[in-house]
Design a protein around this motif. Structure first.
Motif, mmCIF file in Angstrom:
data_model
loop_
_atom_site.group_PDB
_atom_site.id
_atom_site.type_symbol
_atom_site.label_atom_id
_atom_site.label_comp_id
_atom_site.label_asym_id
_atom_site.label_seq_id
_atom_site.Cartn_x
_atom_site.Cartn_y
_atom_site.Cartn_z
ATOM 1 N N PHE A 133 34.882 23.099 35.832
ATOM 2 C CA PHE A 133 34.155 24.364 35.722
ATOM 3 C C PHE A 133 34.904 25.337 34.849
ATOM 4 C CE2 PHE A 133 37.008 25.092 39.279
ATOM 5 C CZ PHE A 133 37.301 26.435 39.237
ATOM 6 N N TYR A 153 29.816 37.675 36.447
ATOM 7 C CA TYR A 153 30.690 36.497 36.419
ATOM 8 C C TYR A 153 29.868 35.280 36.012
ATOM 9 C CZ TYR A 153 34.155 33.068 37.934
ATOM 10 O OH TYR A 153 35.064 32.037 37.965
ATOM 11 N N ARG A 191 29.696 31.180 35.668
ATOM 12 C CA ARG A 191 30.297 29.943 36.175
ATOM 13 C C ARG A 191 29.616 28.724 35.537
ATOM 14 N NH1 ARG A 191 33.437 28.076 40.448
ATOM 15 N NH2 ARG A 191 34.772 29.803 39.840
ATOM 16 N N GLY A 212 35.406 29.908 34.301
ATOM 17 C CA GLY A 212 35.137 31.245 34.832
ATOM 18 C C GLY A 212 35.187 32.210 33.663
ATOM 19 N N GLY A 242 43.777 36.734 36.022
ATOM 20 C CA GLY A 242 42.756 35.689 35.925
ATOM 21 C C GLY A 242 41.412 36.338 35.660
ATOM 22 N N THR A 243 40.428 35.552 35.280
ATOM 23 C CA THR A 243 39.113 36.138 34.986
ATOM 24 C C THR A 243 38.547 36.809 36.223
ATOM 25 O OG1 THR A 243 38.720 34.540 33.272
ATOM 26 C CG2 THR A 243 36.768 35.615 34.202
ATOM 27 N N ALA A 244 38.542 36.090 37.337
ATOM 28 C CA ALA A 244 37.961 36.647 38.561
ATOM 29 C C ALA A 244 38.834 37.777 39.093
ATOM 30 C CB ALA A 244 37.791 35.551 39.605
ATOM 31 N N TYR A 262 38.136 40.079 42.289
ATOM 32 C CA TYR A 262 38.198 39.042 43.314
ATOM 33 C C TYR A 262 38.882 39.530 44.596
ATOM 34 C CZ TYR A 262 38.821 34.161 44.883
ATOM 35 O OH TYR A 262 38.781 32.977 45.566
ATOM 36 N N TYR A 291 41.417 22.847 42.934
ATOM 37 C CA TYR A 291 41.187 23.973 43.837
ATOM 38 C C TYR A 291 41.117 23.490 45.276
ATOM 39 C CZ TYR A 291 40.926 26.469 39.564
ATOM 40 O OH TYR A 291 41.292 27.006 38.359
ATOM 41 N N PHE A 340 32.639 38.676 45.912
ATOM 42 C CA PHE A 340 32.786 37.765 44.766
ATOM 43 C C PHE A 340 32.083 36.416 44.982
ATOM 44 C CE2 PHE A 340 34.654 34.293 42.466
ATOM 45 C CZ PHE A 340 34.600 34.762 41.169
ATOM 46 N N LYS A 359 40.533 22.654 34.383
ATOM 47 C CA LYS A 359 39.848 23.439 35.412
ATOM 48 C C LYS A 359 38.961 22.458 36.173
ATOM 49 C CE LYS A 359 38.675 28.254 35.796
ATOM 50 N NZ LYS A 359 39.760 28.591 36.710
ATOM 51 N N THR A 411 44.449 30.869 41.689
ATOM 52 C CA THR A 411 43.307 31.617 41.137
ATOM 53 C C THR A 411 43.775 32.543 40.018
ATOM 54 O OG1 THR A 411 43.600 33.284 42.848
ATOM 55 C CG2 THR A 411 41.923 31.615 43.262
HETATM 56 C C1 COI Z 1 38.404 32.474 37.574
HETATM 57 O O1 COI Z 1 39.217 33.385 37.523
HETATM 58 O O2 COI Z 1 37.362 32.489 36.928
HETATM 59 C C2 COI Z 1 38.650 31.317 38.396
HETATM 60 O O3 COI Z 1 38.210 30.271 38.034
HETATM 61 C C3 COI Z 1 39.283 31.453 39.699
HETATM 62 C C4 COI Z 1 38.289 31.050 40.722
HETATM 63 C C5 COI Z 1 38.726 29.875 41.461
HETATM 64 C C6 COI Z 1 37.771 32.146 41.524
#
Ligand code: COI
Length: 356
Positions: free
Chosen positions: A74, A140, A142, A76, A301-303, A172, A202, A29, A197, A235
């Motif tokens: 940021f 993914y 970002r 995701g 979560g997305t990741a 992830y 983090y 990831f 975010k 996360t």
């Molecule tokens: C996501 O799930 O996109 C996140 O932002 C978690 C990330 C810190 C890996």
């Protein structure tokens, strides 16, 4: 969408793509990125020209505010390829809105939909070969924004860089994880930036998470300021199944309003699940673990997508969750429904998927 902004987008392509050197079978990831990135600068009170250019380091003055005061946010997101090669984004409007909420909380300028979603679509079109088909595969996304103005005065920057990177992804975590419930450290404070975010949310978790990992756990489930209620896992947002009711904490200024979280709630309700969005006491979960009514805990979560939790520690005790057949698991039922919808292998009655 403002077509003038998209018509003036500057595109510089790489001479040779590195896609042939990328191992799509063994994806780690967030480790490697596609050939291009999208950038846009904010100066003198407005956003400038969108630019798609070869992925490369960015040069900043060492006194740029981001290095000293962490003015950085940021998002995701993910994009998926259907069997017929169509490419789909999942609820990009939600990430766009949350990005601007985070921007406001960090005293950064909001960005317009054309630059964020329109620019992203253009970048994905350029990188279409990096989006792989099949359940479990995704690209993914970002997006991030950093404060670039030089000078160490502790006040908001007047200059910013918006950038979007893309990275082929699977999920992830490799499998079920073990978590520790926080009873000393905190992720967020009342009135703080927990719902944004923001990069600092983090990095603040890194040290306590490292201690948890040294003790054999993958993640921490964060609690409120008195450590009495379960909030989120950093996360991922978290769901708890007691008997056949699924509980998750309401969002607040300490908890990220996760897109996967809200999608699972809607999906679960459409599948007829009993879902309660209410504060979840640590005490309730301990009691349920002891009397056997705690059936499942999972993160969303997305990741991470939907990640099953096999057990948790609270203070000096470890609680193992019961084994369950895959077909009986709410986590796996929801994961299956969500990922099929995202990959266009199932209908999308919610209109969450957006074609590139
Ligand atoms: C996501 O799930 O996109 C996140 O932002 C978690 C990330 C810190 C890996």
């Amino acid at each position: 969408m403002d077509l003038d902004i998209l018509n003036t987008l500057k595109l510089t392509k790489v001479a040779t793509s590195k896609i042939d050197t990328f191992d799509f079978e063994n994806v780690k990831f967030g480790d490697k990125f596609t050939d291009h990135m999208l950038v846009c600068e904010y100066k003198n009170g407005s956003w400038g020209t969108l630019e798609i250019k070869p992925y490369a380091p960015i040069t900043l003055d060492p006194s740029a505010r981001v290095f000293h005061y962490g003015q950085a946010i940021f998002e995701g997101m993910k994009t998926y390829k259907e069997e017929n090669d169509d490419i789909w984004m999942f609820r990009p409007d939600q990430n766009f809105e949350r990005f601007n909420k985070s921007a406001i909380r960090l005293a950064m300028p909001a960005i317009d939909e054309t630059r964020f979603i329109g620019g992203l679509k253009e970048l994905i079109k350029v990188e279409k070969d990096w989006v792989r088909k099949g359940l479990g595969n995704s690209l993914y996304i970002r997006p991030f924004m950093i404060a670039t103005e030089s000078g160490v005065i502790a006040s908001p920057s007047n200059e910013f860089l918006f950038c979007i990177l893309l990275s082929p992804a699977k999920s992830y975590y490799a499998g079920k994880i073990k978590v520790q419930i926080a009873d000393y450290y905190s992720r967020a404070a009342n009135g703080g930036i927990g719902a944004a975010k923001a990069a600092g949310n983090y990095s603040a978790q890194f040290y306590p998470t490292k201690l948890a990992q040294e003790a054999g756990f993958n993640q921490v489930i964060w609690t409120d300021s008195n450590h009495t209620h379960l909030e989120e896992a950093g996360t991922m947002n978290v769901f708890f199944r007691i008997n056949d009711t699924l509980f998750t904490a309401p969002t607040s200024d300490r908890i990220l309003d996760g897109v996967t979280r809200k999608s699972l709630i809607e999906l679960g309700e459409s599948l007829g699940y009993d879902i309660k969005i209410e504060p979840v006491k640590v005490e309730t979960i301990l009691e349920a673990a002891k009397n056997g009514s705690l059936k499942e805990i999972f993160g969303a979560g997305t990741a991470a997508v939907v990640n099953q939790i096999e057990g948790f520690a609270y203070k000096d005790n470890y609680y193992q969750l019961p084994e369950m057949a895959d077909e009986d698991s709410y986590a796996l039922q929801l994961k299956n429904a969500l990922t099929k919808l995202q990959n266009k292998l199932a209908d999308d009655p919610f209109n969450w998927t957006v074609k590139i």
